[in-house]
Design a protein around this motif. Structure first.
Motif, short mmCIF file in Angstrom:
data_model
loop_
_atom_site.label_atom_id
_atom_site.label_comp_id
_atom_site.label_asym_id
_atom_site.label_seq_id
_atom_site.Cartn_x
_atom_site.Cartn_y
_atom_site.Cartn_z
N LYS A 185 -5.21 50.57 -32.86
CA LYS A 185 -6.10 51.53 -33.52
C LYS A 185 -7.52 51.34 -32.99
O LYS A 185 -8.24 50.45 -33.43
CB LYS A 185 -6.04 51.35 -35.03
CG LYS A 185 -4.67 51.67 -35.61
CD LYS A 185 -4.65 51.47 -37.12
CE LYS A 185 -3.27 51.82 -37.68
NZ LYS A 185 -3.20 51.59 -39.15
N GLY A 186 -7.88 52.19 -32.05
CA GLY A 186 -9.19 52.08 -31.42
C GLY A 186 -10.34 52.29 -32.38
O GLY A 186 -11.43 51.73 -32.20
N ASP A 187 -10.13 53.14 -33.41
CA ASP A 187 -11.22 53.37 -34.36
C ASP A 187 -11.58 52.10 -35.13
O ASP A 187 -12.75 51.85 -35.44
CB ASP A 187 -10.85 54.50 -35.34
CG ASP A 187 -9.49 54.31 -35.97
OD1 ASP A 187 -8.75 53.40 -35.56
OD2 ASP A 187 -9.15 55.09 -36.89
N ASP A 192 -15.16 47.21 -36.00
CA ASP A 192 -15.22 45.75 -35.96
C ASP A 192 -16.36 45.21 -35.09
O ASP A 192 -16.63 44.02 -35.10
CB ASP A 192 -13.88 45.18 -35.46
CG ASP A 192 -12.77 45.38 -36.48
OD1 ASP A 192 -13.10 45.65 -37.65
OD2 ASP A 192 -11.60 45.26 -36.10
N MET A 193 -17.03 46.10 -34.33
CA MET A 193 -18.15 45.64 -33.50
C MET A 193 -19.36 45.26 -34.33
O MET A 193 -20.24 44.56 -33.86
CB MET A 193 -18.55 46.75 -32.51
CG MET A 193 -17.55 47.00 -31.40
SD MET A 193 -18.26 48.07 -30.12
CE MET A 193 -18.50 49.60 -30.99
N SER A 196 -23.15 44.77 -39.80
CA SER A 196 -23.76 45.58 -40.84
C SER A 196 -22.70 46.38 -41.61
O SER A 196 -21.91 47.12 -41.01
CB SER A 196 -24.77 46.56 -40.22
OG SER A 196 -25.06 47.62 -41.09
N LYS A 197 -22.68 46.25 -42.92
CA LYS A 197 -21.72 46.98 -43.75
C LYS A 197 -21.94 48.48 -43.62
O LYS A 197 -20.98 49.27 -43.61
CB LYS A 197 -21.83 46.54 -45.21
CG LYS A 197 -21.30 45.16 -45.49
CD LYS A 197 -21.37 44.83 -46.98
CE LYS A 197 -20.81 43.43 -47.25
NZ LYS A 197 -20.88 43.11 -48.71
N TYR A 198 -23.21 48.89 -43.54
CA TYR A 198 -23.51 50.32 -43.42
C TYR A 198 -22.95 50.89 -42.12
O TYR A 198 -22.28 51.91 -42.12
CB TYR A 198 -25.02 50.54 -43.50
CG TYR A 198 -25.41 51.98 -43.21
CD1 TYR A 198 -25.07 53.00 -44.09
CD2 TYR A 198 -26.09 52.31 -42.03
CE1 TYR A 198 -25.41 54.33 -43.82
CE2 TYR A 198 -26.44 53.63 -41.75
CZ TYR A 198 -26.09 54.63 -42.66
OH TYR A 198 -26.42 55.94 -42.38
N PHE A 199 -23.22 50.22 -41.00
CA PHE A 199 -22.71 50.70 -39.72
C PHE A 199 -21.19 50.68 -39.69
O PHE A 199 -20.56 51.58 -39.13
CB PHE A 199 -23.28 49.87 -38.57
CG PHE A 199 -24.72 50.19 -38.25
CD1 PHE A 199 -25.30 51.38 -38.65
CD2 PHE A 199 -25.50 49.30 -37.53
CE1 PHE A 199 -26.63 51.68 -38.35
CE2 PHE A 199 -26.83 49.58 -37.23
CZ PHE A 199 -27.39 50.78 -37.65
N ALA A 204 -16.85 54.82 -37.40
CA ALA A 204 -15.66 55.58 -37.01
C ALA A 204 -15.34 56.70 -38.00
O ALA A 204 -14.32 57.37 -37.87
CB ALA A 204 -14.46 54.65 -36.88
N GLY A 205 -16.21 56.91 -38.99
CA GLY A 205 -15.96 57.96 -39.97
C GLY A 205 -14.80 57.59 -40.89
O GLY A 205 -14.28 56.48 -40.84
N SER A 206 -14.38 58.54 -41.70
CA SER A 206 -13.25 58.30 -42.60
C SER A 206 -11.95 58.67 -41.91
O SER A 206 -11.95 59.32 -40.86
CB SER A 206 -13.40 59.14 -43.88
OG SER A 206 -13.16 60.50 -43.61
N THR A 207 -10.84 58.29 -42.49
CA THR A 207 -9.53 58.57 -41.88
C THR A 207 -9.18 60.05 -41.91
O THR A 207 -8.22 60.48 -41.28
CB THR A 207 -8.42 57.78 -42.60
OG1 THR A 207 -8.47 58.07 -44.01
CG2 THR A 207 -8.60 56.28 -42.38
N SER A 208 -9.96 60.85 -42.65
CA SER A 208 -9.69 62.29 -42.73
C SER A 208 -10.54 63.09 -41.74
O SER A 208 -10.48 64.31 -41.72
CB SER A 208 -9.97 62.80 -44.15
OG SER A 208 -11.34 62.62 -44.49
#
Length: 331
Positions: A185-187, A192-193, A196-199, A204-208
Motif C-alpha cells: 500500500k503505497g499510500d 509513514d514518512m 507530524s500527526k497533522y501531516f 495521503a487523504g482519506s480512504t474514500s
C-alpha cells in the motif's frame, strides 16, 4: 521473502520440493508462481489463491492488433472524459465511447481465461484506467494446462496447522510455504514518512479519496514535499522521468505553482475522473489511460510543445511512447 532475491540459488532451494501457495493474481504473484512452477513442476504444483480476478493478458496483441493502437494515441483519448474538460469535448467523449475498443480486445484475451473461469467482472478498459492489468509470464496458461500451477478462487482464507483453509472448502489445503504476492500500500508509505500527526493525517487523504497530489507529484498543503513514483502508468519509468524533469524545472524557477486553492480544485477534478471510470482502485491514481493528456499538462507547465509528432494525422493516430519525450528540454 524479498522477491528481488528470488533468482538466487538459496531462494530456489527453499521452495524446491515444497508445497507452495501464492496469494494474489497480479504481476508479482504471477512471477513468483512462475518461479515455483519452474522449480517444482507438476510433482509439487504451485497453488494460487485468487481473491480478485484480474485481466492477465499473454501479450499486447489482440487479434493481431497491438493494443497501444487502441488506447495510446490522441484519437483514443478523445473518447475519454478528462478532468475539467468543457461541455463539447465531454459530449464528444460520450458519443465516441471507448467500449467498442475494449470489447474488441476482451473478445481475444478472454478466450484462454474463460477455461479457468478467470474473466473479471469489470472491463479491460476499467482495468487499464486503474493499472490493475498485468502481462502474464510466458507459458502461464500452458502451466495451468499441465498442472504445475493450480488456481483456487476464495475471497478469504485462514491459516491452520496443515497449511491454509479456504472459504467454502471442507478440508484444509496442505501447504509448506505461503507467499504473499499482494503488492503493498503505497499510500501508507507516504503517511509513514512523517512524524507530524497533522501531516500524517493529510498526506495521503482519506480512504474514500484519491491521494491528493497536484500533477500527481505536489501536495497542496505540505510545503517542500514532492512525491515521485506513487502514481502509476503503463510504463512507469518514463512517466517518472518526465515528472522528475517537471520538478527540476520548477525548482529551477522555470514556472510557478498555482495557488493552494487552484491545486486543490485540480486534485478534485482528477478524483472525479478516476472514480468515474474506476472499479474501486482509485487510490492507485493511475494515469495509464490518459497518459498523453497528463504529459501535455507537464509540457505546458514547462513551456514545451506538447505536440510531439510531425503532421496532423500522425499526431492523432500514431502511438505515443517514451521516445516522443526523449529530447524534451524545458525552457
Amino acid at each position: 521473502m524479498d522477491y528481488s532475491k528470488m533468482g538466487s540459488t538459496k531462494a530456489k532451494e527453499m521452495i524446491q520440493g515444497k508445497r507452495v501457495t501464492v496469494v494474489g493474481y497480479l504481476k508479482s504473484a504471477l512471477d513468483i508462481a512462475a518461479e515455483c512452477a519452474e522449480a517444482n513442476g507438476t510433482e509439487q504444483p504451485c497453488t494460487m489463491i485468487v481473491r480478485t480476478k484480474h485481466w492477465n493478458i499473454p501479450d499486447f496483441y489482440a487479434w493481431g492488433v497491438h493494443i497501444s493502437k487502441l488506447y495510446l494515441n490522441r484519437f483514443a483519448e478523445l473518447l475519454i472524459h478528462k478532468p475539467g474538460e468543457g461541455f463539447l469535448l465531454s459530449l464528444l467523449a460520450t458519443t465516441l465511447t471507448p467500449l467498442i475498443f475494449s470489447k474488441f480486445a476482451e473478445s481475444y484475451y478472454s478466450i484462454p481465461m474463460k477455461k479457468y473461469d478467470m474473466v473479471p467482472d469489470h472491463s479491460l478498459f476499467e482495468a487499464l484506467v486503474t493499472c490493475s492489468v498485468a502481462t502474464a509470464p510466458k507459458d502461464h496458461y500452458k502451466r495451468l494446462e499441465e498442472g504445475s500451477i493450480v488456481l483456487k478462487k476464495s475471497k478469504t482464507f485462514t491459516f491452520c496447522k496443515e497449511g491454509v483453509f479456504l472459504e467454502g472448502e471442507s478440508s484444509p489445503m496442505k501447504t509448506d510455504i505461503v507467499i504473499f504476492g499482494t503488492g503493498y500500500k503505497g499510500d501508507e508509505k507516504i503517511n509513514d514518512m512523517f512524524k507530524s500527526k497533522y501531516f500524517r493525517s493529510i498526506a495521503a487523504g482519506s480512504t474514500s479519496t484519491t491521494v491528493p497530489l497536484y500533477r500527481e507529484c505536489i501536495h497542496p498543503k505540505i510545503p517542500q514535499l514532492a512525491v515521485l513514483g506513487y502514481s502509476q502508468s503503463l510504463a512507469n519509468l518514463y512517466t517518472t522521468e518526465l515528472r522528475a524533469k517537471w520538478l527540476t524545472n520548477f525548482m529551477d524557477g522555470g514556472f510557478r505553482l498555482p495557488s493552494i486553492e487552484a491545486m486543490q480544485k485540480d486534485v478534485l477534478e482528477w478524483e472525479k475522473f478516476v472514480k468515474c471510470y474506476s472499479i474501486g482502485y482509485f487510490r492507485r491514481s493511475c494515469i495509464g489511460i490518459l497518459n498523453i493528456w497528463y504529459n501535455d499538462q507537464l509540457c505546458k507547465d514547462m513551456g514545451c510543445n506538447p505536440r510531439r509528432k510531425k503532421g496532423f494525422l500522425a499526431e492523432l493516430f500514431e502511438v505515443y511512447g517514451p521516445g516522443d519525450y526523449a529530447n524534451l528540454h524545458p525552457k
